[in-house]
Design a protein around this motif. Sequence first.
Motif, PDB file in Angstrom:
ATOM      1  N   GLU A  27       0.835  -1.211   0.000  1.00  0.00           N
ATOM      2  CA  GLU A  27       0.000   0.000   0.000  1.00  0.00           C
ATOM      3  C   GLU A  27       0.866   1.255   0.000  1.00  0.00           C
ATOM      4  O   GLU A  27       0.535   2.246  -0.653  1.00  0.00           O
ATOM      5  CB  GLU A  27      -0.943  -0.001   1.211  1.00  0.00           C
ATOM      6  CG  GLU A  27      -2.022  -1.058   1.154  1.00  0.00           C
ATOM      7  CD  GLU A  27      -1.552  -2.466   1.550  1.00  0.00           C
ATOM      8  OE1 GLU A  27      -0.409  -2.641   2.052  1.00  0.00           O
ATOM      9  OE2 GLU A  27      -2.333  -3.408   1.336  1.00  0.00           O
ATOM     10  N   ASP A  28       1.991   1.215   0.741  1.00  0.00           N
ATOM     11  CA  ASP A  28       2.923   2.350   0.742  1.00  0.00           C
ATOM     12  C   ASP A  28       3.450   2.610  -0.663  1.00  0.00           C
ATOM     13  O   ASP A  28       3.535   3.767  -1.102  1.00  0.00           O
ATOM     14  CB  ASP A  28       4.103   2.094   1.679  1.00  0.00           C
ATOM     15  CG  ASP A  28       3.736   2.075   3.141  1.00  0.00           C
ATOM     16  OD1 ASP A  28       2.760   2.753   3.531  1.00  0.00           O
ATOM     17  OD2 ASP A  28       4.435   1.380   3.913  1.00  0.00           O
ATOM     18  N   LEU A  29       3.811   1.541  -1.374  1.00  0.00           N
ATOM     19  CA  LEU A  29       4.319   1.708  -2.739  1.00  0.00           C
ATOM     20  C   LEU A  29       3.246   2.280  -3.659  1.00  0.00           C
ATOM     21  O   LEU A  29       3.534   3.136  -4.499  1.00  0.00           O
ATOM     22  CB  LEU A  29       4.833   0.387  -3.290  1.00  0.00           C
ATOM     23  CG  LEU A  29       6.089  -0.194  -2.648  1.00  0.00           C
ATOM     24  CD1 LEU A  29       6.505  -1.466  -3.362  1.00  0.00           C
ATOM     25  CD2 LEU A  29       7.215   0.800  -2.644  1.00  0.00           C
ATOM     26  N   ALA A  30       2.016   1.804  -3.503  1.00  0.00           N
ATOM     27  CA  ALA A  30       0.928   2.312  -4.343  1.00  0.00           C
ATOM     28  C   ALA A  30       0.744   3.814  -4.126  1.00  0.00           C
ATOM     29  O   ALA A  30       0.535   4.567  -5.083  1.00  0.00           O
ATOM     30  CB  ALA A  30      -0.366   1.561  -4.040  1.00  0.00           C
ATOM     31  N   VAL A  31       0.864   4.257  -2.884  1.00  0.00           N
ATOM     32  CA  VAL A  31       0.732   5.691  -2.590  1.00  0.00           C
ATOM     33  C   VAL A  31       1.949   6.451  -3.109  1.00  0.00           C
ATOM     34  O   VAL A  31       1.811   7.500  -3.751  1.00  0.00           O
ATOM     35  CB  VAL A  31       0.545   5.913  -1.072  1.00  0.00           C
ATOM     36  CG1 VAL A  31       0.653   7.382  -0.716  1.00  0.00           C
ATOM     37  CG2 VAL A  31      -0.785   5.345  -0.614  1.00  0.00           C
ATOM     38  N   MET A  32       3.153   5.927  -2.863  1.00  0.00           N
ATOM     39  CA  MET A  32       4.387   6.603  -3.280  1.00  0.00           C
ATOM     40  C   MET A  32       4.431   6.845  -4.780  1.00  0.00           C
ATOM     41  O   MET A  32       4.840   7.914  -5.241  1.00  0.00           O
ATOM     42  CB  MET A  32       5.612   5.777  -2.876  1.00  0.00           C
ATOM     43  CG  MET A  32       5.955   5.812  -1.421  1.00  0.00           C
ATOM     44  SD  MET A  32       7.280   4.648  -0.995  1.00  0.00           S
ATOM     45  CE  MET A  32       8.576   5.129  -2.102  1.00  0.00           C
ATOM     46  N   PHE A  33       4.017   5.841  -5.542  1.00  0.00           N
ATOM     47  CA  PHE A  33       4.090   5.934  -6.999  1.00  0.00           C
ATOM     48  C   PHE A  33       2.774   6.351  -7.636  1.00  0.00           C
ATOM     49  O   PHE A  33       2.653   6.341  -8.866  1.00  0.00           O
ATOM     50  CB  PHE A  33       4.572   4.600  -7.584  1.00  0.00           C
ATOM     51  CG  PHE A  33       5.980   4.256  -7.179  1.00  0.00           C
ATOM     52  CD1 PHE A  33       7.047   5.037  -7.587  1.00  0.00           C
ATOM     53  CD2 PHE A  33       6.239   3.164  -6.373  1.00  0.00           C
ATOM     54  CE1 PHE A  33       8.343   4.736  -7.211  1.00  0.00           C
ATOM     55  CE2 PHE A  33       7.536   2.842  -5.988  1.00  0.00           C
ATOM     56  CZ  PHE A  33       8.588   3.634  -6.410  1.00  0.00           C
ATOM     57  N   ARG A  34       1.811   6.685  -6.804  1.00  0.00           N
ATOM     58  CA  ARG A  34       0.486   7.118  -7.275  1.00  0.00           C
ATOM     59  C   ARG A  34      -0.103   6.127  -8.282  1.00  0.00           C
ATOM     60  O   ARG A  34      -0.552   6.507  -9.369  1.00  0.00           O
ATOM     61  CB  ARG A  34       0.558   8.518  -7.869  1.00  0.00           C
ATOM     62  CG  ARG A  34       0.967   9.547  -6.860  1.00  0.00           C
ATOM     63  CD  ARG A  34       0.984  10.916  -7.441  1.00  0.00           C
ATOM     64  NE  ARG A  34       1.434  11.855  -6.424  1.00  0.00           N
ATOM     65  CZ  ARG A  34       1.826  13.073  -6.661  1.00  0.00           C
ATOM     66  NH1 ARG A  34       1.793  13.537  -7.894  1.00  0.00           N
ATOM     67  NH2 ARG A  34       2.228  13.863  -5.693  1.00  0.00           N
ATOM     68  N   LEU A  35      -0.079   4.872  -7.884  1.00  0.00           N
ATOM     69  CA  LEU A  35      -0.600   3.806  -8.737  1.00  0.00           C
ATOM     70  C   LEU A  35      -2.115   3.745  -8.617  1.00  0.00           C
ATOM     71  O   LEU A  35      -2.667   4.111  -7.578  1.00  0.00           O
ATOM     72  CB  LEU A  35       0.013   2.465  -8.327  1.00  0.00           C
ATOM     73  CG  LEU A  35       1.536   2.389  -8.414  1.00  0.00           C
ATOM     74  CD1 LEU A  35       2.038   1.090  -7.811  1.00  0.00           C
ATOM     75  CD2 LEU A  35       1.992   2.542  -9.845  1.00  0.00           C
ATOM     76  N   PRO A  36      -2.794   3.267  -9.642  1.00  0.00           N
ATOM     77  CA  PRO A  36      -4.251   3.196  -9.588  1.00  0.00           C
ATOM     78  C   PRO A  36      -4.762   2.220  -8.535  1.00  0.00           C
ATOM     79  O   PRO A  36      -5.868   2.378  -8.017  1.00  0.00           O
ATOM     80  CB  PRO A  36      -4.659   2.751 -10.991  1.00  0.00           C
ATOM     81  CG  PRO A  36      -3.436   2.187 -11.605  1.00  0.00           C
ATOM     82  CD  PRO A  36      -2.263   2.819 -10.929  1.00  0.00           C
TER      83      PRO A  36
END
Length: 80
Positions: A27-36
């Motif tokens: 979830e941190d990575l999804a937020v960091m990279f602004r993933l869908p």
Amino acid sequence: MTTARTPASDPRTTLRAGLPDRYLTPEDLAVMFRLPSVETVYAWRKKRIGPPGIRVGKHLRYDPQAVRTWVERLAADDAA
């Protein structure tokens, strides 16, 4: 009496170069990279194209330094 360390004098800040003191979640990575979606992170892992992750029991975690190295490698590949 203990004294609180300021961020500048905390050796962990120097050692980790400002990276978090904890392993990152998908979830941190999804937020960091602004993933869908966090599913993108899981797809990267399945295809072996994302940053290296480790299993801690049933949980997936990412070393912040490994994520930074992965991003730097992508940037270098893109510049080449």
